[in-house]
Design a protein around this motif. Structure first.
Motif, PDB file in Angstrom:
ATOM      1  N   GLU A 160     -22.443   8.414 -10.492  1.00  0.00           N
ATOM      2  CA  GLU A 160     -22.372   7.589  -9.416  1.00  0.00           C
ATOM      3  C   GLU A 160     -20.978   7.828  -8.342  1.00  0.00           C
ATOM      4  N   VAL A 161     -20.855   7.132  -6.924  1.00  0.00           N
ATOM      5  CA  VAL A 161     -19.634   7.181  -6.247  1.00  0.00           C
ATOM      6  C   VAL A 161     -19.029   6.100  -6.107  1.00  0.00           C
ATOM      7  N   PHE A 162     -17.527   6.398  -6.362  1.00  0.00           N
ATOM      8  CA  PHE A 162     -17.066   5.020  -6.185  1.00  0.00           C
ATOM      9  C   PHE A 162     -16.325   5.183  -4.936  1.00  0.00           C
ATOM     10  N   PRO A 163     -16.619   4.923  -4.005  1.00  0.00           N
ATOM     11  CA  PRO A 163     -15.913   5.039  -2.926  1.00  0.00           C
ATOM     12  C   PRO A 163     -14.825   4.405  -2.323  1.00  0.00           C
ATOM     13  N   GLY A 164     -13.685   5.298  -1.346  1.00  0.00           N
ATOM     14  CA  GLY A 164     -12.167   4.709  -1.706  1.00  0.00           C
ATOM     15  C   GLY A 164     -11.445   4.539  -3.433  1.00  0.00           C
ATOM     16  N   ALA A 165     -11.906   4.517  -4.288  1.00  0.00           N
ATOM     17  CA  ALA A 165     -10.923   4.161  -5.235  1.00  0.00           C
ATOM     18  C   ALA A 165      -9.376   4.935  -5.210  1.00  0.00           C
ATOM     19  N   PRO A 166      -9.690   5.976  -5.092  1.00  0.00           N
ATOM     20  CA  PRO A 166      -8.237   7.159  -5.077  1.00  0.00           C
ATOM     21  C   PRO A 166      -7.648   6.380  -4.352  1.00  0.00           C
ATOM     22  N   ASN A 167      -7.704   5.461  -2.803  1.00  0.00           N
ATOM     23  CA  ASN A 167      -7.039   4.805  -2.302  1.00  0.00           C
ATOM     24  C   ASN A 167      -6.895   4.177  -1.945  1.00  0.00           C
ATOM     25  N   TYR A 168      -7.923   2.461  -2.823  1.00  0.00           N
ATOM     26  CA  TYR A 168      -6.893   1.784  -4.146  1.00  0.00           C
ATOM     27  C   TYR A 168      -6.193   1.630  -4.521  1.00  0.00           C
ATOM     28  N   ALA A 169      -6.148   3.165  -5.533  1.00  0.00           N
ATOM     29  CA  ALA A 169      -4.931   2.857  -6.143  1.00  0.00           C
ATOM     30  C   ALA A 169      -4.171   3.231  -6.094  1.00  0.00           C
ATOM     31  N   GLY A 170      -4.031   3.747  -4.396  1.00  0.00           N
ATOM     32  CA  GLY A 170      -2.567   4.426  -4.316  1.00  0.00           C
ATOM     33  C   GLY A 170      -1.879   3.169  -3.353  1.00  0.00           C
ATOM     34  N   TYR A 171      -2.966   2.081  -2.800  1.00  0.00           N
ATOM     35  CA  TYR A 171      -2.781   0.838  -2.761  1.00  0.00           C
ATOM     36  C   TYR A 171      -1.384   0.231  -3.419  1.00  0.00           C
ATOM     37  N   ALA A 172      -2.736  -0.273  -4.620  1.00  0.00           N
ATOM     38  CA  ALA A 172      -2.028  -0.884  -5.465  1.00  0.00           C
ATOM     39  C   ALA A 172      -0.676   0.214  -6.052  1.00  0.00           C
ATOM     40  N   MET A 173      -0.371   1.030  -6.076  1.00  0.00           N
ATOM     41  CA  MET A 173       0.708   1.471  -6.607  1.00  0.00           C
ATOM     42  C   MET A 173       1.372   1.501  -5.894  1.00  0.00           C
ATOM     43  N   ALA A 174       1.654   1.731  -4.657  1.00  0.00           N
ATOM     44  CA  ALA A 174       2.372   0.733  -3.336  1.00  0.00           C
ATOM     45  C   ALA A 174       3.010  -0.495  -4.189  1.00  0.00           C
ATOM     46  N   ALA A 175       2.276  -1.344  -3.861  1.00  0.00           N
ATOM     47  CA  ALA A 175       1.651  -2.882  -4.351  1.00  0.00           C
ATOM     48  C   ALA A 175       3.126  -3.266  -5.123  1.00  0.00           C
ATOM     49  N   ALA A 176       2.688  -2.186  -6.142  1.00  0.00           N
ATOM     50  CA  ALA A 176       2.969  -2.225  -7.206  1.00  0.00           C
ATOM     51  C   ALA A 176       4.752  -1.804  -7.625  1.00  0.00           C
ATOM     52  N   SER A 177       5.107  -0.926  -7.095  1.00  0.00           N
ATOM     53  CA  SER A 177       6.636  -0.415  -6.732  1.00  0.00           C
ATOM     54  C   SER A 177       7.392  -1.614  -5.773  1.00  0.00           C
ATOM     55  N   PHE A 178       6.225  -1.942  -4.391  1.00  0.00           N
ATOM     56  CA  PHE A 178       7.264  -3.039  -3.494  1.00  0.00           C
ATOM     57  C   PHE A 178       7.688  -4.164  -4.342  1.00  0.00           C
ATOM     58  N   LEU A 179       6.195  -4.723  -5.021  1.00  0.00           N
ATOM     59  CA  LEU A 179       6.633  -6.074  -5.779  1.00  0.00           C
ATOM     60  C   LEU A 179       7.557  -6.245  -6.985  1.00  0.00           C
ATOM     61  N   ALA A 180       7.974  -5.824  -7.750  1.00  0.00           N
ATOM     62  CA  ALA A 180       8.706  -5.166  -8.663  1.00  0.00           C
ATOM     63  C   ALA A 180      10.520  -5.430  -7.977  1.00  0.00           C
ATOM     64  N   PHE A 181      10.666  -4.518  -6.980  1.00  0.00           N
ATOM     65  CA  PHE A 181      11.756  -4.392  -6.502  1.00  0.00           C
ATOM     66  C   PHE A 181      12.872  -5.595  -6.961  1.00  0.00           C
ATOM     67  N   ALA A 182      12.260  -6.948  -6.411  1.00  0.00           N
ATOM     68  CA  ALA A 182      13.184  -7.611  -6.635  1.00  0.00           C
ATOM     69  C   ALA A 182      13.748  -8.154  -8.189  1.00  0.00           C
ATOM     70  N   ASN A 183      12.545  -8.321  -8.622  1.00  0.00           N
ATOM     71  CA  ASN A 183      12.574  -8.447 -10.407  1.00  0.00           C
ATOM     72  C   ASN A 183      13.160  -8.006 -10.950  1.00  0.00           C
ATOM     73  N   THR A 184      13.336  -6.115 -11.094  1.00  0.00           N
ATOM     74  CA  THR A 184      13.267  -4.961 -11.289  1.00  0.00           C
ATOM     75  C   THR A 184      15.050  -5.578 -10.740  1.00  0.00           C
ATOM     76  N   LEU A 185      15.654  -5.348  -9.426  1.00  0.00           N
ATOM     77  CA  LEU A 185      16.798  -6.090  -9.514  1.00  0.00           C
ATOM     78  C   LEU A 185      17.420  -6.995 -10.624  1.00  0.00           C
ATOM     79  N   ASN A 186      16.940  -7.902 -10.406  1.00  0.00           N
ATOM     80  CA  ASN A 186      17.546  -9.601 -11.811  1.00  0.00           C
ATOM     81  C   ASN A 186      17.552  -8.937 -12.367  1.00  0.00           C
ATOM     82  N   ARG A 187      16.395  -8.493 -13.567  1.00  0.00           N
ATOM     83  CA  ARG A 187      16.331  -7.915 -15.040  1.00  0.00           C
ATOM     84  C   ARG A 187      17.476  -6.609 -15.110  1.00  0.00           C
ATOM     85  N   GLY A 188      18.496  -5.766 -14.473  1.00  0.00           N
ATOM     86  CA  GLY A 188      19.007  -5.134 -14.262  1.00  0.00           C
ATOM     87  C   GLY A 188      18.678  -4.006 -14.663  1.00  0.00           C
TER      88      GLY A 188
END
Length: 173
Positions: A41-69
């Motif tokens: 089967e083909v799952f169109p756009g999966a690599p793009n969605y994974a890339g978006y999720a990776m960017a989101a994970a990085s940016f969303l983690a910044f503040a929490n990571t800062l406060n956790r030292g």
């Protein structure tokens, strides 16, 4: 002030949880894509969605990571100086970092605004409006800027930052 503190701490923690959810989404997308390939089967756009999720994970983690030292800090210098100069160095570091983060967030907002205004669509198979995944960059950058400003104000008022050590190293020694 106590209510504002609770709201800020909740925002930082919620962003950290969302970052973890994004990491789980990346894992899920990779597994689903592997299964799709094995079954022909083909799952169109999966690599793009994974890339978006990776960017989101990085940016969303910044503040929490800062406060956790967990952000990289040059603690050797800060630990080697007397309390007075240490406080001045921390004010300078948090002030500069907050200014850079607010600057980034401001221009990231305009980047997202123009993507929305020009109706930019990704060139991948997913054909998603680019302002949607780009918005997470503004949210994560804004939360980091807010966390840095929060720590700056805390250093100015109380003389120390709010970052805690969340590591296992050193426990039991």
């Amino acid at each position: 002030m106590g209510m504002i503190r609770k709201i800020l701490d909740f925002l930082y923690a919620a962003a950290g949880v969302l970052a973890a959810v994004c990491l789980i989404a990346i894992l899920s997308l990779i597994v689903v894509q592997m299964i799709a390939r094995w079954t022909g089967e083909v799952f169109p756009g999966a690599p793009n969605y994974a890339g978006y999720a990776m960017a989101a994970a990085s940016f969303l983690a910044f503040a929490n990571t800062l406060n956790r030292g967990a952000h990289i800090r040059v603690s050797i210098l800060l630990n080697a100086v007397a309390p007075g100069p240490k406080r001045l160095l921390e004010i300078w570091c948090f002030g500069l970092a907050a200014a850079i983060a607010w600057y980034f967030t401001y221009y990231a907002y305009w980047f997202v605004h123009w993507s929305w205004k020009f109706n930019e669509i990704s060139q991948g198979q997913d054909a998603i409006h680019l302002w949607i995944p780009q918005s997470v960059m503004v949210i994560g950058g804004g939360l980091l800027a807010l966390a840095l400003t929060d720590n700056l104000i805390h250093v100015l008022i109380k003389g120390k930052h709010r970052m805690i050590r969340d590591s296992v190293e050193g426990h039991g020694e």
